[in-house]
Design a protein around this motif. Structure first.
Motif, PDB file in Angstrom:
ATOM      1  N   PRO A  12       0.835  -1.204   0.000  1.00 58.83           N
ATOM      2  CA  PRO A  12       0.000   0.000   0.000  1.00 58.83           C
ATOM      3  C   PRO A  12       0.867   1.250   0.000  1.00 58.83           C
ATOM      4  O   PRO A  12       1.950   1.271   0.577  1.00 58.83           O
ATOM      5  CB  PRO A  12      -0.805  -0.120   1.296  1.00 58.83           C
ATOM      6  N   LYS A  13       0.367   2.282  -0.653  1.00 61.24           N
ATOM      7  CA  LYS A  13       1.130   3.531  -0.752  1.00 61.24           C
ATOM      8  C   LYS A  13       1.180   4.219   0.598  1.00 61.24           C
ATOM      9  O   LYS A  13       0.187   4.266   1.323  1.00 61.24           O
ATOM     10  CB  LYS A  13       0.501   4.461  -1.781  1.00 61.24           C
ATOM     11  N   GLN A  14       2.333   4.727   0.922  1.00 62.41           N
ATOM     12  CA  GLN A  14       2.503   5.452   2.161  1.00 62.41           C
ATOM     13  C   GLN A  14       2.583   6.941   1.846  1.00 62.41           C
ATOM     14  O   GLN A  14       2.984   7.332   0.754  1.00 62.41           O
ATOM     15  CB  GLN A  14       3.776   5.007   2.877  1.00 62.41           C
ATOM     16  N   ALA A  15       2.197   7.725   2.796  1.00 60.44           N
ATOM     17  CA  ALA A  15       2.261   9.169   2.607  1.00 60.44           C
ATOM     18  C   ALA A  15       3.721   9.589   2.469  1.00 60.44           C
ATOM     19  O   ALA A  15       4.596   9.093   3.172  1.00 60.44           O
ATOM     20  CB  ALA A  15       1.621   9.883   3.787  1.00 60.44           C
ATOM     21  N   LYS A  16       3.974  10.497   1.533  1.00 61.92           N
ATOM     22  CA  LYS A  16       5.342  10.961   1.313  1.00 61.92           C
ATOM     23  C   LYS A  16       5.727  11.950   2.403  1.00 61.92           C
ATOM     24  O   LYS A  16       4.973  12.847   2.753  1.00 61.92           O
ATOM     25  CB  LYS A  16       5.473  11.629  -0.046  1.00 61.92           C
ATOM     26  N   VAL A  17       6.915  11.733   2.909  1.00 59.58           N
ATOM     27  CA  VAL A  17       7.444  12.632   3.925  1.00 59.58           C
ATOM     28  C   VAL A  17       8.251  13.702   3.199  1.00 59.58           C
ATOM     29  O   VAL A  17       9.104  13.384   2.374  1.00 59.58           O
ATOM     30  CB  VAL A  17       8.348  11.854   4.913  1.00 59.58           C
ATOM     31  N   PRO A  18       7.976  14.968   3.452  1.00 53.17           N
ATOM     32  CA  PRO A  18       8.745  15.999   2.744  1.00 53.17           C
ATOM     33  C   PRO A  18      10.224  15.922   3.147  1.00 53.17           C
ATOM     34  O   PRO A  18      10.559  15.700   4.303  1.00 53.17           O
ATOM     35  CB  PRO A  18       8.112  17.308   3.209  1.00 53.17           C
ATOM     36  N   LYS A  19      11.058  16.090   2.154  1.00 56.32           N
ATOM     37  CA  LYS A  19      12.505  16.021   2.392  1.00 56.32           C
ATOM     38  C   LYS A  19      12.985  17.310   3.058  1.00 56.32           C
ATOM     39  O   LYS A  19      12.482  18.397   2.772  1.00 56.32           O
ATOM     40  CB  LYS A  19      13.256  15.821   1.084  1.00 56.32           C
ATOM     41  N   ALA A  20      13.966  17.127   3.904  1.00 58.18           N
ATOM     42  CA  ALA A  20      14.565  18.289   4.559  1.00 58.18           C
ATOM     43  C   ALA A  20      15.400  19.037   3.529  1.00 58.18           C
ATOM     44  O   ALA A  20      16.035  18.427   2.670  1.00 58.18           O
ATOM     45  CB  ALA A  20      15.440  17.835   5.717  1.00 58.18           C
ATOM     46  N   PRO A  21      15.413  20.349   3.585  1.00 55.66           N
ATOM     47  CA  PRO A  21      16.218  21.086   2.613  1.00 55.66           C
ATOM     48  C   PRO A  21      17.704  20.795   2.818  1.00 55.66           C
ATOM     49  O   PRO A  21      18.179  20.653   3.935  1.00 55.66           O
ATOM     50  CB  PRO A  21      15.901  22.555   2.907  1.00 55.66           C
ATOM     51  N   LYS A  22      18.400  20.682   1.704  1.00 58.94           N
ATOM     52  CA  LYS A  22      19.832  20.381   1.759  1.00 58.94           C
ATOM     53  C   LYS A  22      20.613  21.638   2.119  1.00 58.94           C
ATOM     54  O   LYS A  22      20.233  22.755   1.753  1.00 58.94           O
ATOM     55  CB  LYS A  22      20.322  19.862   0.411  1.00 58.94           C
ATOM     56  N   ALA A  23      21.702  21.392   2.810  1.00 61.68           N
ATOM     57  CA  ALA A  23      22.584  22.506   3.160  1.00 61.68           C
ATOM     58  C   ALA A  23      23.298  22.974   1.898  1.00 61.68           C
ATOM     59  O   ALA A  23      23.627  22.175   1.024  1.00 61.68           O
ATOM     60  CB  ALA A  23      23.599  22.060   4.205  1.00 61.68           C
ATOM     61  N   PRO A  24      23.547  24.262   1.768  1.00 63.00           N
ATOM     62  CA  PRO A  24      24.247  24.735   0.568  1.00 63.00           C
ATOM     63  C   PRO A  24      25.667  24.171   0.527  1.00 63.00           C
ATOM     64  O   PRO A  24      26.329  24.022   1.552  1.00 63.00           O
ATOM     65  CB  PRO A  24      24.250  26.255   0.719  1.00 63.00           C
ATOM     66  N   LYS A  25      26.082  23.837  -0.675  1.00 58.54           N
ATOM     67  CA  LYS A  25      27.421  23.276  -0.847  1.00 58.54           C
ATOM     68  C   LYS A  25      28.473  24.372  -0.743  1.00 58.54           C
ATOM     69  O   LYS A  25      28.250  25.516  -1.148  1.00 58.54           O
ATOM     70  CB  LYS A  25      27.541  22.600  -2.208  1.00 58.54           C
ATOM     71  N   ALA A  26      29.611  23.968  -0.222  1.00 58.76           N
ATOM     72  CA  ALA A  26      30.733  24.901  -0.136  1.00 58.76           C
ATOM     73  C   ALA A  26      31.287  25.112  -1.541  1.00 58.76           C
ATOM     74  O   ALA A  26      31.310  24.189  -2.355  1.00 58.76           O
ATOM     75  CB  ALA A  26      31.812  24.336   0.773  1.00 58.76           C
ATOM     76  N   PRO A  27      31.732  26.298  -1.850  1.00 56.08           N
ATOM     77  CA  PRO A  27      32.282  26.522  -3.190  1.00 56.08           C
ATOM     78  C   PRO A  27      33.548  25.693  -3.384  1.00 56.08           C
ATOM     79  O   PRO A  27      34.364  25.537  -2.478  1.00 56.08           O
ATOM     80  CB  PRO A  27      32.581  28.023  -3.222  1.00 56.08           C
ATOM     81  N   LYS A  28      33.661  25.147  -4.572  1.00 59.03           N
ATOM     82  CA  LYS A  28      34.821  24.314  -4.883  1.00 59.03           C
ATOM     83  C   LYS A  28      36.045  25.185  -5.130  1.00 59.03           C
ATOM     84  O   LYS A  28      35.955  26.279  -5.688  1.00 59.03           O
ATOM     85  CB  LYS A  28      34.550  23.467  -6.129  1.00 59.03           C
ATOM     86  N   ALA A  29      37.161  24.628  -4.710  1.00 59.06           N
ATOM     87  CA  ALA A  29      38.425  25.316  -4.964  1.00 59.06           C
ATOM     88  C   ALA A  29      38.762  25.156  -6.436  1.00 59.06           C
ATOM     89  O   ALA A  29      38.481  24.115  -7.037  1.00 59.06           O
ATOM     90  CB  ALA A  29      39.524  24.717  -4.099  1.00 59.06           C
ATOM     91  N   PRO A  30      39.350  26.174  -7.050  1.00 61.24           N
ATOM     92  CA  PRO A  30      39.700  26.041  -8.472  1.00 61.24           C
ATOM     93  C   PRO A  30      40.734  24.937  -8.657  1.00 61.24           C
ATOM     94  O   PRO A  30      41.633  24.749  -7.845  1.00 61.24           O
ATOM     95  CB  PRO A  30      40.258  27.412  -8.849  1.00 61.24           C
ATOM     96  N   LYS A  31      40.553  24.177  -9.738  1.00 60.56           N
ATOM     97  CA  LYS A  31      41.478  23.077 -10.018  1.00 60.56           C
ATOM     98  C   LYS A  31      42.822  23.628 -10.466  1.00 60.56           C
ATOM     99  O   LYS A  31      42.906  24.643 -11.160  1.00 60.56           O
ATOM    100  CB  LYS A  31      40.921  22.182 -11.129  1.00 60.56           C
ATOM    101  N   ALA A  32      43.832  22.877 -10.066  1.00 62.85           N
ATOM    102  CA  ALA A  32      45.181  23.253 -10.499  1.00 62.85           C
ATOM    103  C   ALA A  32      45.325  22.882 -11.969  1.00 62.85           C
ATOM    104  O   ALA A  32      44.778  21.871 -12.412  1.00 62.85           O
ATOM    105  CB  ALA A  32      46.217  22.515  -9.659  1.00 62.85           C
ATOM    106  N   PRO A  33      46.036  23.694 -12.732  1.00 72.47           N
ATOM    107  CA  PRO A  33      46.193  23.349 -14.145  1.00 72.47           C
ATOM    108  C   PRO A  33      46.969  22.044 -14.281  1.00 72.47           C
ATOM    109  O   PRO A  33      47.846  21.732 -13.480  1.00 72.47           O
ATOM    110  CB  PRO A  33      46.980  24.531 -14.727  1.00 72.47           C
ATOM    111  N   LYS A  34      46.575  21.263 -15.302  1.00 75.24           N
ATOM    112  CA  LYS A  34      47.251  19.987 -15.519  1.00 75.24           C
ATOM    113  C   LYS A  34      48.704  20.240 -15.898  1.00 75.24           C
ATOM    114  O   LYS A  34      49.009  21.090 -16.729  1.00 75.24           O
ATOM    115  CB  LYS A  34      46.585  19.221 -16.660  1.00 75.24           C
ATOM    116  N   GLU A  35      49.540  19.473 -15.248  1.00 73.81           N
ATOM    117  CA  GLU A  35      50.957  19.604 -15.594  1.00 73.81           C
ATOM    118  C   GLU A  35      51.250  18.672 -16.764  1.00 73.81           C
ATOM    119  O   GLU A  35      50.657  17.612 -16.895  1.00 73.81           O
ATOM    120  CB  GLU A  35      51.828  19.236 -14.396  1.00 73.81           C
ATOM    121  N   ASP A  36      52.116  19.102 -17.612  1.00 76.11           N
ATOM    122  CA  ASP A  36      52.495  18.275 -18.740  1.00 76.11           C
ATOM    123  C   ASP A  36      53.396  17.156 -18.238  1.00 76.11           C
ATOM    124  O   ASP A  36      54.395  17.396 -17.540  1.00 76.11           O
ATOM    125  CB  ASP A  36      53.235  19.104 -19.794  1.00 76.11           C
ATOM    126  N   LEU A  37      53.022  15.948 -18.588  1.00 78.28           N
ATOM    127  CA  LEU A  37      53.812  14.793 -18.168  1.00 78.28           C
ATOM    128  C   LEU A  37      54.978  14.615 -19.128  1.00 78.28           C
ATOM    129  O   LEU A  37      54.856  14.882 -20.330  1.00 78.28           O
ATOM    130  CB  LEU A  37      52.939  13.542 -18.171  1.00 78.28           C
TER     131      LEU A  37
END
Length: 149
Positions: A75-100
């Motif tokens: 039987p279908k159950q009542a949907k429980v509303p999801k808690a709002p997600k915390a905002p994500k921390a901004p990502k650090a910029p990636k380091a440029p790829k070094e030439d191998l």
């Protein structure tokens, strides 16, 4: 297994062919209705008592015959509303790829390859040549010539 007959008067109506029951009078309709209800109760009782004894294929065919879905759904159950997600921390910029540094090279063309990812087209084309076959005889454990240095 022989069928056990009942002393119930409604059971005699079930044994008759469909065209043998005259319709039209109120008592005949009432008898037919009572017989139908009694038959429904018997079938329901038998199915609820012995349903688990049937194989899965037989259970599926029974469900299809009575018009139920092929797999029982909870039987279908009542949907429980999801808690709002915390905002994500901004990502650090990636380091440029070094030439191998190059690991392999083709002496005749000077083409180099670091050994990571797919081999360049020049290396794949060189694999089928006579020069590759002769080089492979002198270097049996290697796929491509190593870069000098």
């Amino acid at each position: 297994m022989p069928r056990n007959t009942s002393n119930n008067p409604s059971a005699s109506l079930l044994d008759l062919p469909a065209g043998a029951i005259p319709s039209g009078t109120a008592t005949d309709k009432a008898l037919l209705s009572a017989a139908t209800k009694e038959a429904y109760k018997r079938v329901n009782l038998l199915l609820s008592a012995y349903f688990e004894d049937f194989s899965p294929a037989q259970q599926r065919r029974i469900r299809e015959a009575i018009g139920a879905s092929a797999s029982p759904k909870p039987p279908k159950q009542a949907k429980v509303p999801k808690a709002p997600k915390a905002p994500k921390a901004p990502k650090a910029p990636k380091a440029p790829k070094e030439d191998l540094p190059p690991r392999f090279w083709l002496p005749f063309s000077g083409e180099t390859w670091s050994g990571r990812g797919r081999p360049p087209a020049a290396f794949l084309a060189w694999e089928g040549t006579v020069a590759h076959t002769e080089w492979k005889k002198r270097h049996p454990g290697e796929r491509f010539p190593t870069y000098p240095g």
